[in-house]
Write a protein that holds these residues in place. Structure first.
Motif, short mmCIF file in Angstrom:
data_model
loop_
_atom_site.label_atom_id
_atom_site.label_comp_id
_atom_site.label_asym_id
_atom_site.label_seq_id
_atom_site.Cartn_x
_atom_site.Cartn_y
_atom_site.Cartn_z
N GLU A 1 0.84 -1.20 0.00
CA GLU A 1 0.00 0.00 0.00
C GLU A 1 0.88 1.25 0.00
OE1 GLU A 1 -3.80 1.09 2.60
OE2 GLU A 1 -1.93 1.51 3.69
N GLN A 2 0.56 2.18 -0.88
CA GLN A 2 1.29 3.45 -0.95
C GLN A 2 0.33 4.60 -0.71
OE1 GLN A 2 4.02 4.71 -4.40
NE2 GLN A 2 2.20 5.92 -4.79
N LYS A 3 0.64 5.45 0.27
CA LYS A 3 -0.14 6.66 0.54
C LYS A 3 0.76 7.86 0.25
CE LYS A 3 -3.16 4.66 4.06
NZ LYS A 3 -3.66 4.74 5.46
N LEU A 4 0.44 8.57 -0.83
CA LEU A 4 1.31 9.65 -1.29
C LEU A 4 0.46 10.77 -1.89
CD1 LEU A 4 4.23 10.60 -1.84
CD2 LEU A 4 4.12 9.40 -4.02
N CYS A 5 0.67 11.98 -1.42
CA CYS A 5 -0.03 13.16 -1.95
C CYS A 5 -1.55 13.01 -1.89
CB CYS A 5 0.42 13.46 -3.38
SG CYS A 5 2.19 13.77 -3.54
N GLY A 6 -2.04 12.38 -0.84
CA GLY A 6 -3.48 12.19 -0.69
C GLY A 6 -4.06 11.04 -1.49
N LEU A 7 -3.23 10.32 -2.23
CA LEU A 7 -3.70 9.19 -3.03
C LEU A 7 -3.23 7.89 -2.42
CD1 LEU A 7 -2.95 10.57 -6.62
CD2 LEU A 7 -5.14 10.57 -5.42
N VAL A 8 -4.09 6.88 -2.48
CA VAL A 8 -3.73 5.54 -2.00
C VAL A 8 -3.71 4.60 -3.19
CG1 VAL A 8 -4.31 3.67 -0.43
CG2 VAL A 8 -4.83 6.01 0.22
N LYS A 9 -2.58 3.93 -3.39
CA LYS A 9 -2.44 2.99 -4.49
C LYS A 9 -1.94 1.65 -3.95
CE LYS A 9 -1.16 6.70 -7.71
NZ LYS A 9 -0.11 7.20 -8.62
N TYR A 10 -2.19 0.58 -4.70
CA TYR A 10 -1.84 -0.76 -4.24
C TYR A 10 -1.17 -1.56 -5.35
CZ TYR A 10 -5.32 0.33 -0.63
OH TYR A 10 -6.03 0.92 0.38
N ASP A 11 -0.40 -2.54 -4.92
CA ASP A 11 0.11 -3.57 -5.82
C ASP A 11 0.23 -4.85 -5.01
OD1 ASP A 11 0.95 -4.60 -8.23
OD2 ASP A 11 3.07 -4.20 -7.85
N THR A 12 0.21 -5.98 -5.70
CA THR A 12 0.30 -7.26 -5.00
C THR A 12 1.39 -8.12 -5.63
OG1 THR A 12 -1.33 -8.34 -6.47
CG2 THR A 12 -2.17 -7.26 -4.48
N VAL A 13 1.88 -9.05 -4.85
CA VAL A 13 2.86 -10.01 -5.33
C VAL A 13 2.59 -11.34 -4.64
CG1 VAL A 13 4.55 -9.32 -3.57
CG2 VAL A 13 5.32 -10.49 -5.64
N LYS A 14 2.75 -12.41 -5.38
CA LYS A 14 2.49 -13.74 -4.83
C LYS A 14 3.80 -14.53 -4.79
CE LYS A 14 -0.93 -17.44 -5.11
NZ LYS A 14 -2.20 -17.84 -5.75
N PHE B 1 -14.23 -12.60 -1.09
CA PHE B 1 -13.84 -11.28 -1.58
C PHE B 1 -13.17 -10.52 -0.43
CE2 PHE B 1 -17.23 -12.78 -4.19
CZ PHE B 1 -17.06 -12.23 -5.45
N TYR B 2 -11.97 -9.97 -0.71
CA TYR B 2 -11.24 -9.18 0.28
C TYR B 2 -11.05 -7.77 -0.27
CZ TYR B 2 -9.93 -13.67 2.36
OH TYR B 2 -9.94 -14.92 2.93
N ASP B 3 -11.11 -6.77 0.64
CA ASP B 3 -10.81 -5.41 0.20
C ASP B 3 -9.30 -5.23 0.15
OD1 ASP B 3 -9.92 -4.96 2.79
OD2 ASP B 3 -11.68 -3.81 3.39
N MET B 4 -8.85 -4.01 -0.17
CA MET B 4 -7.43 -3.80 -0.42
C MET B 4 -6.54 -3.91 0.81
SD MET B 4 -7.02 -3.56 -3.62
CE MET B 4 -5.32 -3.07 -3.59
N VAL B 5 -7.12 -3.87 1.99
CA VAL B 5 -6.32 -4.05 3.19
C VAL B 5 -6.51 -5.43 3.80
CG1 VAL B 5 -6.25 -1.61 3.74
CG2 VAL B 5 -8.09 -2.99 4.67
N GLY B 6 -7.14 -6.33 3.03
CA GLY B 6 -7.24 -7.72 3.46
C GLY B 6 -8.44 -8.07 4.29
N GLU C 1 -19.02 -2.12 -2.16
CA GLU C 1 -18.75 -0.72 -2.46
C GLU C 1 -17.82 -0.62 -3.67
OE1 GLU C 1 -20.10 1.86 -0.98
OE2 GLU C 1 -21.22 0.64 0.45
N ASN C 2 -17.81 0.54 -4.29
CA ASN C 2 -16.88 0.77 -5.40
C ASN C 2 -15.45 0.61 -4.90
OD1 ASN C 2 -19.01 1.33 -7.07
ND2 ASN C 2 -18.67 3.53 -7.14
N GLY C 3 -14.62 -0.01 -5.71
CA GLY C 3 -13.22 -0.16 -5.34
C GLY C 3 -12.62 -1.44 -5.89
N VAL C 4 -11.38 -1.69 -5.49
CA VAL C 4 -10.65 -2.87 -5.94
C VAL C 4 -10.73 -3.95 -4.87
CG1 VAL C 4 -8.40 -3.78 -6.64
CG2 VAL C 4 -9.08 -1.47 -7.31
N TYR C 5 -11.00 -5.17 -5.30
CA TYR C 5 -11.10 -6.31 -4.40
C TYR C 5 -10.21 -7.44 -4.92
CZ TYR C 5 -15.14 -3.98 -2.38
OH TYR C 5 -15.96 -3.07 -1.76
N PHE C 6 -9.85 -8.33 -4.00
CA PHE C 6 -9.15 -9.55 -4.36
C PHE C 6 -10.11 -10.71 -4.13
CE2 PHE C 6 -5.75 -6.64 -3.14
CZ PHE C 6 -4.98 -6.69 -4.29
N VAL C 7 -10.32 -11.49 -5.17
CA VAL C 7 -11.23 -12.62 -5.09
C VAL C 7 -10.40 -13.89 -4.96
CG1 VAL C 7 -13.15 -13.82 -6.18
CG2 VAL C 7 -12.83 -11.36 -6.57
#
Length: 200
Positions: free
Chosen positions: A92-105, A149-154, A175-181
């Protein structure tokens, strides 16, 4: 800009209470506001091995979580991990008021010469569509599997099952947003994680 880079003769000053105020600035870092977090490439390791995830920069506003957990496991950049089972990590990256995500397995395979270096067939066959979705989500090739279904913080947001080869799940409550299924076969224990964008 920090400072004006002019000499004293060409620098305007303001007198404060009969004196001057001096400000000493140190340890300045500059980060691109458009920076995209990079958790690293999916990696295959054997039991007991370690691998490095994420960027090598240590000053970026990063936090790490495991998929399915809200517990912070590291922050500030890349990290070494040594999982005993296949694990998906969230950056999780919080920068300039924006929150972005990336995942790795990180895949953990038995340390034998017969172990396959490739993901299981289920990893390649499970299909979710449409993606983005705003109502009914179709899942193919997941008969008898548990679907979580998991939200971006698990955090778990929804749970369902896929009774047939093709199942339709109503996700209008998300809700609107990115989920991990996470789709898990209860017999073999195999699982696959697919990123989904919920958009109403």
């Amino acid at each position: 800009t920090i400072g004006n880079f002019y000499d004293r003769a060409h620098t305007s000053t303001i007198t404060l209470s009969g004196g001057y105020a001096w400000y000493l600035i140190d340890d300045v870092s500059v980060i691109d506001c458009a920076n995209v977090p990079y958790a690293g490439r999916d990696t295959l390791i054997h039991p007991g091995d370690s691998t490095f995830l994420g960027p090598h920069e240590s000053l970026l506003p990063y936090t790490w979580y495991k998929l399915g957990s809200t517990t912070l496991i590291d922050s500030g950049g890349g990290m070494w991990v040594k999982p005993t089972v296949t694990t998906t990590y969230i950056l999780e990256q919080k920068l300039c008021g924006l929150v972005k995500y990336d995942t790795v397995k990180v895949w953990v395979w038995p340390d034998t010469v017969t172990a396959s270096p490739q993901p299981s067939p289920k990893e390649r066959e499970v299909l979710l569509w449409p993606n983005p979705s705003k109502g009914n989500l179709t899942i193919e090739n997941a008969k008898g599997c548990e679907v979580v279904f998991y939200d971006m913080v698990g955090r778990e947001a929804m749970r369902s099952e896929s009774p047939g080869r093709r199942a339709v799940i109503d996700i209008s409550g998300l809700e609107n947003g990115v989920y991990f299924v996470k789709v898990t076969d209860p017999v073999t224990g195999e699982s696959v994680v697919v990123r989904l964008l919920s958009r109403k």
